[in-house]
Design a protein around this motif. Structure first.
Motif, PDB file in Angstrom:
ATOM      1  N   THR A  54      16.282 -28.959 -29.308  1.00  0.00           N
ATOM      2  CA  THR A  54      15.733 -30.227 -29.789  1.00  0.00           C
ATOM      3  C   THR A  54      14.678 -30.762 -28.831  1.00  0.00           C
ATOM      4  OG1 THR A  54      17.902 -30.672 -30.777  1.00  0.00           O
ATOM      5  CG2 THR A  54      16.353 -32.502 -30.679  1.00  0.00           C
ATOM      6  N   LEU A  55      14.926 -30.626 -27.537  1.00  0.00           N
ATOM      7  CA  LEU A  55      13.961 -31.057 -26.524  1.00  0.00           C
ATOM      8  C   LEU A  55      12.638 -30.314 -26.679  1.00  0.00           C
ATOM      9  CD1 LEU A  55      13.259 -32.568 -23.865  1.00  0.00           C
ATOM     10  CD2 LEU A  55      14.192 -30.586 -22.650  1.00  0.00           C
ATOM     11  N   ILE A  56      12.701 -29.008 -26.898  1.00  0.00           N
ATOM     12  CA  ILE A  56      11.495 -28.209 -27.073  1.00  0.00           C
ATOM     13  C   ILE A  56      10.721 -28.678 -28.304  1.00  0.00           C
ATOM     14  CG2 ILE A  56      10.686 -25.905 -27.755  1.00  0.00           C
ATOM     15  CD1 ILE A  56      12.732 -24.751 -25.792  1.00  0.00           C
ATOM     16  N   GLY A  57      11.430 -28.966 -29.395  1.00  0.00           N
ATOM     17  CA  GLY A  57      10.767 -29.455 -30.596  1.00  0.00           C
ATOM     18  C   GLY A  57      10.048 -30.762 -30.357  1.00  0.00           C
ATOM     19  N   ASN A 125      11.401 -26.402 -37.419  1.00  0.00           N
ATOM     20  CA  ASN A 125      12.636 -25.867 -36.858  1.00  0.00           C
ATOM     21  C   ASN A 125      12.433 -25.231 -35.491  1.00  0.00           C
ATOM     22  OD1 ASN A 125      15.386 -24.822 -36.818  1.00  0.00           O
ATOM     23  ND2 ASN A 125      14.455 -22.825 -37.233  1.00  0.00           N
ATOM     24  N   THR A 126      13.320 -25.565 -34.546  1.00  0.00           N
ATOM     25  CA  THR A 126      13.248 -24.948 -33.222  1.00  0.00           C
ATOM     26  C   THR A 126      14.577 -24.302 -32.811  1.00  0.00           C
ATOM     27  OG1 THR A 126      13.599 -27.190 -32.314  1.00  0.00           O
ATOM     28  CG2 THR A 126      11.350 -26.321 -32.297  1.00  0.00           C
ATOM     29  N   HIS A 127      15.380 -23.927 -33.788  1.00  0.00           N
ATOM     30  CA  HIS A 127      16.634 -23.208 -33.510  1.00  0.00           C
ATOM     31  C   HIS A 127      16.744 -22.011 -34.451  1.00  0.00           C
ATOM     32  CE1 HIS A 127      20.738 -22.021 -33.100  1.00  0.00           C
ATOM     33  NE2 HIS A 127      21.140 -22.614 -34.197  1.00  0.00           N
ATOM     34  N   GLY A 128      16.845 -20.823 -33.881  1.00  0.00           N
ATOM     35  CA  GLY A 128      16.886 -19.599 -34.681  1.00  0.00           C
ATOM     36  C   GLY A 128      18.018 -19.563 -35.684  1.00  0.00           C
ATOM     37  N   GLY A 129      19.152 -20.170 -35.355  1.00  0.00           N
ATOM     38  CA  GLY A 129      20.295 -20.158 -36.250  1.00  0.00           C
ATOM     39  C   GLY A 129      20.103 -20.964 -37.516  1.00  0.00           C
ATOM     40  N   ASN A 130      19.072 -21.828 -37.534  1.00  0.00           N
ATOM     41  CA  ASN A 130      18.760 -22.617 -38.733  1.00  0.00           C
ATOM     42  C   ASN A 130      17.831 -21.878 -39.690  1.00  0.00           C
ATOM     43  OD1 ASN A 130      20.163 -24.838 -37.676  1.00  0.00           O
ATOM     44  ND2 ASN A 130      18.332 -25.730 -36.778  1.00  0.00           N
ATOM     45  N   HIS A 131      17.195 -20.843 -39.214  1.00  0.00           N
ATOM     46  CA  HIS A 131      16.048 -20.246 -39.898  1.00  0.00           C
ATOM     47  C   HIS A 131      16.329 -19.865 -41.348  1.00  0.00           C
ATOM     48  CE1 HIS A 131      12.357 -17.904 -40.339  1.00  0.00           C
ATOM     49  NE2 HIS A 131      13.103 -16.935 -40.827  1.00  0.00           N
ATOM     50  N   ASP A 132      17.288 -18.984 -41.564  1.00  0.00           N
ATOM     51  CA  ASP A 132      17.549 -18.488 -42.921  1.00  0.00           C
ATOM     52  C   ASP A 132      17.971 -19.608 -43.862  1.00  0.00           C
ATOM     53  OD1 ASP A 132      16.931 -15.889 -42.183  1.00  0.00           O
ATOM     54  OD2 ASP A 132      19.002 -15.412 -41.636  1.00  0.00           O
ATOM     55  N   LEU A 133      18.827 -20.490 -43.372  1.00  0.00           N
ATOM     56  CA  LEU A 133      19.322 -21.586 -44.206  1.00  0.00           C
ATOM     57  C   LEU A 133      18.187 -22.526 -44.605  1.00  0.00           C
ATOM     58  CD1 LEU A 133      21.700 -23.074 -45.515  1.00  0.00           C
ATOM     59  CD2 LEU A 133      22.033 -24.282 -43.346  1.00  0.00           C
ATOM     60  N   ASN A 153       8.567 -22.381 -37.873  1.00  0.00           N
ATOM     61  CA  ASN A 153       9.188 -22.055 -36.596  1.00  0.00           C
ATOM     62  C   ASN A 153       8.035 -21.905 -35.603  1.00  0.00           C
ATOM     63  OD1 ASN A 153      11.671 -21.949 -37.801  1.00  0.00           O
ATOM     64  ND2 ASN A 153      11.997 -19.771 -37.477  1.00  0.00           N
ATOM     65  N   PRO A 154       7.826 -22.839 -34.697  1.00  0.00           N
ATOM     66  CA  PRO A 154       6.632 -22.800 -33.854  1.00  0.00           C
ATOM     67  C   PRO A 154       6.586 -21.574 -32.952  1.00  0.00           C
ATOM     68  CG  PRO A 154       8.187 -24.445 -33.056  1.00  0.00           C
ATOM     69  CD  PRO A 154       8.696 -23.986 -34.378  1.00  0.00           C
ATOM     70  N   GLY A 155       5.388 -21.040 -32.793  1.00  0.00           N
ATOM     71  CA  GLY A 155       5.168 -19.900 -31.928  1.00  0.00           C
ATOM     72  C   GLY A 155       3.695 -19.564 -31.869  1.00  0.00           C
ATOM     73  N   SER A 156       3.332 -18.616 -31.010  1.00  0.00           N
ATOM     74  CA  SER A 156       1.950 -18.174 -30.893  1.00  0.00           C
ATOM     75  C   SER A 156       1.919 -16.764 -30.331  1.00  0.00           C
ATOM     76  CB  SER A 156       1.146 -19.114 -29.977  1.00  0.00           C
ATOM     77  OG  SER A 156      -0.123 -18.579 -29.701  1.00  0.00           O
ATOM     78  N   SER A 157       1.106 -15.911 -30.927  1.00  0.00           N
ATOM     79  CA  SER A 157       0.972 -14.533 -30.442  1.00  0.00           C
ATOM     80  C   SER A 157       0.361 -14.498 -29.044  1.00  0.00           C
ATOM     81  CB  SER A 157       0.116 -13.714 -31.411  1.00  0.00           C
ATOM     82  OG  SER A 157      -1.181 -14.280 -31.549  1.00  0.00           O
ATOM     83  N   LYS A 158      -0.321 -15.572 -28.655  1.00  0.00           N
ATOM     84  CA  LYS A 158      -0.939 -15.618 -27.326  1.00  0.00           C
ATOM     85  C   LYS A 158       0.094 -15.598 -26.204  1.00  0.00           C
ATOM     86  CE  LYS A 158      -5.111 -18.179 -28.709  1.00  0.00           C
ATOM     87  NZ  LYS A 158      -5.901 -19.408 -28.503  1.00  0.00           N
ATOM     88  N   THR A 159       1.332 -15.953 -26.513  1.00  0.00           N
ATOM     89  CA  THR A 159       2.361 -15.969 -25.471  1.00  0.00           C
ATOM     90  C   THR A 159       2.863 -14.571 -25.130  1.00  0.00           C
ATOM     91  OG1 THR A 159       4.184 -16.232 -27.062  1.00  0.00           O
ATOM     92  CG2 THR A 159       3.111 -18.240 -26.273  1.00  0.00           C
ATOM     93  N   SER A 251      -1.319 -23.961 -31.884  1.00  0.00           N
ATOM     94  CA  SER A 251      -0.998 -23.304 -33.148  1.00  0.00           C
ATOM     95  C   SER A 251      -0.355 -24.278 -34.126  1.00  0.00           C
ATOM     96  CB  SER A 251      -0.058 -22.118 -32.889  1.00  0.00           C
ATOM     97  OG  SER A 251       0.335 -21.507 -34.087  1.00  0.00           O
ATOM     98  N   ILE A 252       0.526 -25.151 -33.625  1.00  0.00           N
ATOM     99  CA  ILE A 252       1.181 -26.149 -34.469  1.00  0.00           C
ATOM    100  C   ILE A 252       0.149 -27.098 -35.074  1.00  0.00           C
ATOM    101  CG2 ILE A 252       2.717 -28.151 -34.448  1.00  0.00           C
ATOM    102  CD1 ILE A 252       4.345 -26.687 -32.278  1.00  0.00           C
ATOM    103  N   ALA A 253      -0.766 -27.590 -34.249  1.00  0.00           N
ATOM    104  CA  ALA A 253      -1.777 -28.540 -34.729  1.00  0.00           C
ATOM    105  C   ALA A 253      -2.601 -27.917 -35.857  1.00  0.00           C
ATOM    106  CB  ALA A 253      -2.682 -28.972 -33.577  1.00  0.00           C
ATOM    107  N   GLU A 254      -2.964 -26.657 -35.700  1.00  0.00           N
ATOM    108  CA  GLU A 254      -3.727 -25.972 -36.751  1.00  0.00           C
ATOM    109  C   GLU A 254      -2.906 -25.863 -38.035  1.00  0.00           C
ATOM    110  OE1 GLU A 254      -4.940 -22.216 -35.254  1.00  0.00           O
ATOM    111  OE2 GLU A 254      -6.299 -23.045 -33.737  1.00  0.00           O
TER     112      GLU A 254
END
Length: 274
Positions: A54-57, A125-133, A153-159, A251-254
């Motif tokens: 939640t903090l990361i989100g 969403n920032t928790h993998g366990g929520n993804h499918d649901l 699910n936030p992320g970036s290939s640059k990482t 990436s999120i802003a875009e």
């Protein structure tokens, strides 16, 4: 002080609950995007807070909103800090909702967003366990309300260049990436001296089974880890966290702008014209 939490553009300018009911009524609904952040409260090993997801989100959205303009008409709701964390149930500090409860809560919030006149909702969403649901829930909300419903699910290939190949493949919980991100957002909540390194070891002939993706096996954390971590948290640094958070926030802003401008009705119109 309480007001220390509510700083930054996300809270000062784009936090929907800070508006009055009249101000919400006057908002342009045709081009507005409402964000519902959904995280988790669950164990993240001996070194990270149980509030990590939640903090990361919250941190990512705060940074992403710095890159948006007021005319973007994008608004954020308070985060839903509880998710479906049944894979960590039984480990101290893990607080989980059942799948049916999370679905009911998210659906009720979505129906309230719709009742206020909005037409676009993002389940952030920032928790993998929520993804499918949440993938399933988003479609049900679309059917029930007619709103355009997005999932992110936030992320970036640059990482990818910042972490090892092993971390990219198996570092899915409390490892280098999450630890670095939290070090940047709230370093005094991290205990680097307790950072573990633990990777699941799959049989050598395994070619089609992974911990996530298109072909995987069901697991709970005790199946794949003794520390509650999957990854190498000892490699985490604040500097790496700053870079990761910046890349992901961009990436999120875009993505937020794209969702705000998207009109699902145009899809069928284009098909008819063809």
């Amino acid at each position: 002080m309480l007001n220390e939490r509510y700083k930054g553009i996300a809270f000062e300018k784009r936090f929907l609950p800070r508006l009055t009911t009249e101000e919400v009524k006057e908002l342009s609904k045709e081009d507005a995007l409402i964000i519902l952040p959904i995280g988790a409260i669950e164990q993240h090993g001996p070194h990270l807070p149980i509030y990590t997801d939640t903090l990361i989100g919250e941190g990512l959205l705060n940074q992403a909103f710095e890159l948006l303009n007021e005319e973007d008409n994008i608004w954020v709701l308070p985060p839903l800090p509880y998710g479906k964390s049944t894979e960590h149930l039984g480990m101290p500090g893990t607080m989980t909702l059942s799948a049916s409860t999370l679905q009911a809560v998210v659906t009720d919030i979505a129906k309230s967003v719709h009742a206020s006149g909005f037409k676009r909702l993002l389940l952030f969403n920032t928790h993998g366990g929520n993804h499918d649901l949440l993938n399933m829930i988003s479609r049900e909300i679309r059917i029930e309300t007619g709103m355009m419903v997005f999932r992110l699910n936030p992320g970036s290939s640059k990482t990818n260049d910042l972490i090892t190949e092993r971390e990219r493949k198996f570092g899915i919980h409390g490892g280098d990436v999450e630890t670095s991100m939290v070090l940047d957002f709230k370093n005094n909540w991290v205990h680097p001296d307790k950072s573990p390194t633990e990777f699941v070891t799959l049989p050598e002939n395994t070619k089609h089974l992974y911990l996530k993706g298109t072909s995987y096996f069901a697991w709970v954390i005790n199946d794949i880890s003794t520390t509650g971590v999957a990854g190498d948290a000892t490699q985490a640094t604040i500097e790496k966290g700053m870079a990761i958070n910046q890349y992901v926030s961009e990436s999120i802003a875009e993505a937020l702008r794209e969702m705000r401008n998207f009109d699902i009705d145009m899809l069928t119109n284009k098909m008819v014209k063809q």
